[in-house]
Design a protein around this motif. Sequence first.
Motif, PDB file in Angstrom:
ATOM      1  N   CYS A  67       1.822  -2.057  -5.214  1.00 65.75           N
ATOM      2  CA  CYS A  67       2.980  -2.961  -5.229  1.00 65.75           C
ATOM      3  C   CYS A  67       2.451  -4.388  -5.314  1.00 65.75           C
ATOM      4  N   GLY A  72       8.618  -4.567  -2.250  1.00 68.10           N
ATOM      5  CA  GLY A  72      10.039  -4.326  -2.034  1.00 68.10           C
ATOM      6  C   GLY A  72      10.880  -5.081  -3.047  1.00 68.10           C
ATOM      7  N   GLY A  73      12.104  -5.421  -2.644  1.00 72.04           N
ATOM      8  CA  GLY A  73      12.952  -6.232  -3.504  1.00 72.04           C
ATOM      9  C   GLY A  73      12.525  -7.686  -3.461  1.00 72.04           C
ATOM     10  N   ASN A  77      11.637 -11.182  -0.151  1.00 74.21           N
ATOM     11  CA  ASN A  77      10.339 -11.811   0.041  1.00 74.21           C
ATOM     12  C   ASN A  77      10.512 -13.265   0.473  1.00 74.21           C
ATOM     13  N   ALA A  92      11.836  -3.476  -8.257  1.00 76.58           N
ATOM     14  CA  ALA A  92      11.339  -3.284  -6.896  1.00 76.58           C
ATOM     15  C   ALA A  92       9.830  -3.082  -6.924  1.00 76.58           C
ATOM     16  N   HIS A  93       9.169  -3.642  -5.941  1.00 71.97           N
ATOM     17  CA  HIS A  93       7.729  -3.460  -5.743  1.00 71.97           C
ATOM     18  C   HIS A  93       6.882  -4.092  -6.845  1.00 71.97           C
TER      19      HIS A  93
END
Length: 295
Positions: A67, A72-73, A77, A92-93
């Motif tokens: 990733c 994640g999304g 972040n 995502a990622h």
Amino acid sequence: MPTELNRILRGDLPCWEIRHHNQTLVIAEQGAQVLEYQRDGEHPLIWLSEEAAYHRGQGVRGGVPVCWPWFGGLDFNPEEIRQQYALAEPPAHGLVRQQPWALTHSEQDDEQITLTFALSPHADRQSLPSVEPTLTVRLDDGLSLTLHNHNHGSQPVWISQALHSYFAVSDCRQVEIHGLDSCPYVDALDDWQPHQQEGPLTFHGETDRLYLQLPDTLHIDDPAWQRRLTLSASGSRSAVVWNPWIDKSRRLAQFADDAWQRMLCIETARVLDNALLLGPDEQHSMEVRFVTTAL
């Protein structure tokens, strides 16, 4: 037995299969994703979905996805990372899970084999930052993964990242994760509220937590398999612990309805306050090593 390194096809995906000291390791070139790792005669260490699909441009469920350059999304972040990307639908990622990587270097002797992967010249670099990621995979009496970042640009770059490790277990309801006691975490299922771990972590429902201020070493104790899996990390002080449990499993692609029982994720990471800032020409390595012993 001599070490063997062979290029194979898994569905549409070119992969590398390594045999070394009665161990088998499979790595897909797409995403430089570890798919399998197992010792002969033992249960797998890495979990790979029984319904995994091997198609170009589509992530494979299980293994160890990389990733990067966010985890994640993107919206979840830190602001410094979000501001670096102007994408209508950021995946995502991050941006490299479905990109082609290439084996750029291999080295082996009687004790170990080491493989280094970098983004292929055919990768789409249009939205990528000036940082170049490489993944080094070392197989000896355990498995070590090192995600290296080098900022070749003239401006600082923020990165969040993870080695999204799926681990095979006998039954997630029977295992314990040790080493998290007293560590703060953010619970993604509780509106991202802060908490603190008390004692070993056990699983009683869907779990999605971002742990911070971690020690170097964590353990997964699996009494039914009489196995302890030790994770030793460096260059990281955060990790994500995830299990989808019953309801979410039914909504996941490439995931059997009951697969949640046979897996859990501990994702060695640089997330939230542990995000990585790389100045011009600065480099950083995040490493995790997996070793099993009898419990």
